[in-house]
Design a protein around this motif. Structure first.
Motif, PDB file in Angstrom:
ATOM      1  N   LEU A 161      17.521   0.057   2.866  1.00 36.08           N
ATOM      2  CA  LEU A 161      16.651  -1.122   2.822  1.00 36.08           C
ATOM      3  C   LEU A 161      16.317  -1.468   1.376  1.00 36.08           C
ATOM      4  N   THR A 162      17.095  -2.340   0.795  1.00 37.57           N
ATOM      5  CA  THR A 162      16.924  -2.662  -0.628  1.00 37.57           C
ATOM      6  C   THR A 162      16.142  -3.953  -0.852  1.00 37.57           C
ATOM      7  N   SER A 163      15.761  -4.647   0.219  1.00 34.07           N
ATOM      8  CA  SER A 163      14.930  -5.846   0.090  1.00 34.07           C
ATOM      9  C   SER A 163      13.501  -5.499   0.484  1.00 34.07           C
ATOM     10  N   LEU A 164      12.577  -5.700  -0.453  1.00 34.74           N
ATOM     11  CA  LEU A 164      11.192  -5.270  -0.279  1.00 34.74           C
ATOM     12  C   LEU A 164      10.250  -6.459  -0.366  1.00 34.74           C
ATOM     13  N   GLY A 165       9.267  -6.505   0.531  1.00 34.94           N
ATOM     14  CA  GLY A 165       8.281  -7.577   0.528  1.00 34.94           C
ATOM     15  C   GLY A 165       6.905  -7.059   0.156  1.00 34.94           C
ATOM     16  N   GLU A 166       6.243  -7.747  -0.743  1.00 27.80           N
ATOM     17  CA  GLU A 166       4.880  -7.387  -1.144  1.00 27.80           C
ATOM     18  C   GLU A 166       3.968  -8.595  -0.984  1.00 27.80           C
ATOM     19  N   ASN A 167       2.721  -8.323  -0.577  1.00 29.22           N
ATOM     20  CA  ASN A 167       1.734  -9.387  -0.427  1.00 29.22           C
ATOM     21  C   ASN A 167       1.032  -9.716  -1.731  1.00 29.22           C
ATOM     22  N   LYS A 168       0.935  -8.745  -2.613  1.00 29.80           N
ATOM     23  CA  LYS A 168       0.127  -8.929  -3.826  1.00 29.80           C
ATOM     24  C   LYS A 168       0.976  -8.780  -5.090  1.00 29.80           C
ATOM     25  N   VAL A 169       0.705  -9.667  -6.024  1.00 27.51           N
ATOM     26  CA  VAL A 169       1.404  -9.640  -7.306  1.00 27.51           C
ATOM     27  C   VAL A 169       1.214  -8.298  -8.001  1.00 27.51           C
ATOM     28  N   GLN A 170       0.000  -7.768  -7.971  1.00 29.39           N
ATOM     29  CA  GLN A 170      -0.293  -6.520  -8.683  1.00 29.39           C
ATOM     30  C   GLN A 170       0.579  -5.372  -8.177  1.00 29.39           C
ATOM     31  N   GLU A 171       0.838  -5.343  -6.870  1.00 26.20           N
ATOM     32  CA  GLU A 171       1.664  -4.250  -6.340  1.00 26.20           C
ATOM     33  C   GLU A 171       3.113  -4.369  -6.800  1.00 26.20           C
ATOM     34  N   ILE A 172       3.619  -5.596  -6.923  1.00 29.64           N
ATOM     35  CA  ILE A 172       4.964  -5.766  -7.487  1.00 29.64           C
ATOM     36  C   ILE A 172       4.974  -5.293  -8.931  1.00 29.64           C
ATOM     37  N   MET A 173       3.947  -5.673  -9.679  1.00 32.40           N
ATOM     38  CA  MET A 173       3.869  -5.264 -11.092  1.00 32.40           C
ATOM     39  C   MET A 173       3.853  -3.739 -11.227  1.00 32.40           C
ATOM     40  N   ASP A 174       3.102  -3.080 -10.340  1.00 31.98           N
ATOM     41  CA  ASP A 174       2.980  -1.621 -10.412  1.00 31.98           C
ATOM     42  C   ASP A 174       4.275  -0.911 -10.042  1.00 31.98           C
ATOM     43  N   LYS A 175       5.034  -1.508  -9.141  1.00 33.49           N
ATOM     44  CA  LYS A 175       6.212  -0.816  -8.585  1.00 33.49           C
ATOM     45  C   LYS A 175       7.535  -1.272  -9.190  1.00 33.49           C
ATOM     46  N   TYR A 176       7.518  -2.381  -9.903  1.00 36.31           N
ATOM     47  CA  TYR A 176       8.760  -3.001 -10.373  1.00 36.31           C
ATOM     48  C   TYR A 176       9.582  -2.060 -11.247  1.00 36.31           C
ATOM     49  N   GLU A 177       8.968  -1.535 -12.281  1.00 38.82           N
ATOM     50  CA  GLU A 177       9.697  -0.630 -13.198  1.00 38.82           C
ATOM     51  C   GLU A 177      10.101   0.678 -12.507  1.00 38.82           C
ATOM     52  N   PRO A 178       9.171   1.362 -11.821  1.00 36.71           N
ATOM     53  CA  PRO A 178       9.550   2.628 -11.180  1.00 36.71           C
ATOM     54  C   PRO A 178      10.670   2.501 -10.150  1.00 36.71           C
ATOM     55  N   MET A 179      10.727   1.362  -9.461  1.00 38.02           N
ATOM     56  CA  MET A 179      11.755   1.196  -8.429  1.00 38.02           C
ATOM     57  C   MET A 179      13.119   0.847  -9.014  1.00 38.02           C
ATOM     58  N   GLY A 180      13.140   0.336 -10.239  1.00 42.84           N
ATOM     59  CA  GLY A 180      14.413   0.084 -10.906  1.00 42.84           C
ATOM     60  C   GLY A 180      15.140  -1.157 -10.430  1.00 42.84           C
ATOM     61  N   THR A 204       0.812  -1.233   0.000  1.00 45.06           N
ATOM     62  CA  THR A 204       0.000   0.000   0.000  1.00 45.06           C
ATOM     63  C   THR A 204       0.843   1.279   0.000  1.00 45.06           C
ATOM     64  N   GLN A 205       2.176   1.157   0.051  1.00 46.82           N
ATOM     65  CA  GLN A 205       3.011   2.356   0.059  1.00 46.82           C
ATOM     66  C   GLN A 205       3.285   2.833  -1.368  1.00 46.82           C
ATOM     67  N   THR A 206       3.439   4.148  -1.524  1.00 46.29           N
ATOM     68  CA  THR A 206       3.758   4.708  -2.838  1.00 46.29           C
ATOM     69  C   THR A 206       5.235   4.479  -3.153  1.00 46.29           C
TER      70      THR A 206
END
Length: 235
Positions: free
Chosen positions: A51-70, A37-39
Motif C-alpha cells: 500500500l504505497t498510496s497514503l491519505g492524511e487529513n492534516k497537513v501537519q501529519e504529512i509534514m511530520d511523516k514525509y521525510e521519514p517515509m521517503g 494518527t499512525q506512527t
C-alpha cells in the motif's frame, strides 16, 4: 505486523469482490490507506504489504511523516485544507481531495504556479447535506467546476464525498449513486480541460457499496490499522 497484513488481505478480498459485482477490475480501484494518527513504523508495515498510496487529513501529519517515509509513497490530502497551509504540501502530495471553495482553489493555483506544477484535485461535494461536513452542494458543483477549468495549474480529476456515518452501509448507497450520476452529468457537458475519471468515496464502513456504485478511490483507515489512538495527538 501480522494483523495489518491480515487486515489488508481481508480488505483486498472485499474490494475485489465488490469490483466484480460492479463489472469492473480490481485494478480500477485505488485503496488509499488512511494513516492519520499512525506512527511511521506502523505505516511502513502497510507499505511493505504494497500500500504505497497514503491519505492524511492534516497537513501537519504529512509534514511530520514525509521525510521519514521517503520517496516510495504517494501522499493524498483528504481532509479539510486551510488556505494558509497549502504552501506546505503543494509539492508533497499527488492529489488534494477536498477542494470546496474558490478561495482554496485560487490559493492552490497560485502555489502550484510558483512551483511550476499542475496539481490534481477533486471537488468535495456534500452529497448528504450534512451541516457538520465540508463540501459544496451538488447543485453548485457544475458551475464550480467550470470556474476551476480555467485555472492553468489545477487539474480537476473528479469528485469526493464523505458520506454519513451509518451502521448499515446500504444506507449510503443513494449518496454514492448520486455522486456517480453527478460525475456523468458534468462530463457530458464537455467542459474544456475537464474529463473527470476519479470518484473518491467510501471509507471503512461503506467502501464495498461505494465500489458497487462506481468509486475509483476508497479511503480505508481503521479497516487496515485498527482503532485509532488519539491520546498523544493534540493536532
Amino acid at each position: 505486523m501480522s494483523y495489518i497484513a491480515d487486515n489488508i488481505k481481508e480488505v483486498e478480498a472485499k474490494i475485489a469482490a465488490a469490483a466484480q459485482r460492479s463489472g469492473r477490475k480490481r485494478e480500477d480501484i485505488l485503496l488509499l490507506a488512511v494513516s492519520k494518527t499512525q506512527t511511521v513504523e506502523t505505516i511502513q508495515q502497510a507499505v511493505a504489504c504494497g500500500l504505497t498510496s497514503l491519505g492524511e487529513n492534516k497537513v501537519q501529519e504529512i509534514m511530520d511523516k514525509y521525510e521519514p517515509m521517503g520517496n516510495g509513497v504517494h501522499w493524498h490530502l483528504i481532509g479539510h485544507l486551510q488556505t494558509n497551509k497549502v504552501k506546505y504540501i503543494i509539492d508533497k502530495v499527488d492529489m488534494i481531495h477536498s477542494v470546496e471553495s474558490l478561495k482554496l482553489a485560487e490559493e492552490i493555483e497560485k502555489r502550484a504556479a510558483s512551483k511550476g506544477i499542475v496539481m490534481d484535485i477533486l471537488v468535495e461535494v456534500n452529497m448528504a447535506d450534512e451541516e457538520s461536513k465540508f463540501g459544496i452542494t451538488p447543485d453548485n458543483t457544475l458551475e464550480f467546476v467550470k470556474i476551476l477549468a480555467k485555472m492553468e495549474h489545477l487539474r480537476v480529476r473528479g469528485l469526493m464525498t464523505v458520506a454519513p456515518f451509518v451502521e448499515n452501509q446500504e444506507d449510503n448507497r443513494e449518496y454514492f449513486r448520486k455522486m456517480r450520476q453527478l460525475q456523468v452529468d458534468i462530463n457530458a457537458k464537455k467542459i474544456d480541460n475537464i474529463k473527470m475519471d476519479v470518484l473518491s468515496m467510501g471509507m471503512t464502513g461503506d467502501y464495498e457499496v461505494a465500489i458497487e456504485e462506481g468509486a475509483t478511490i476508497v479511503r480505508v483507515g481503521t479497516g487496515i490499522f485498527g482503532a485509532r489512538d488519539y491520546s498523544n495527538k493534540e493536532k
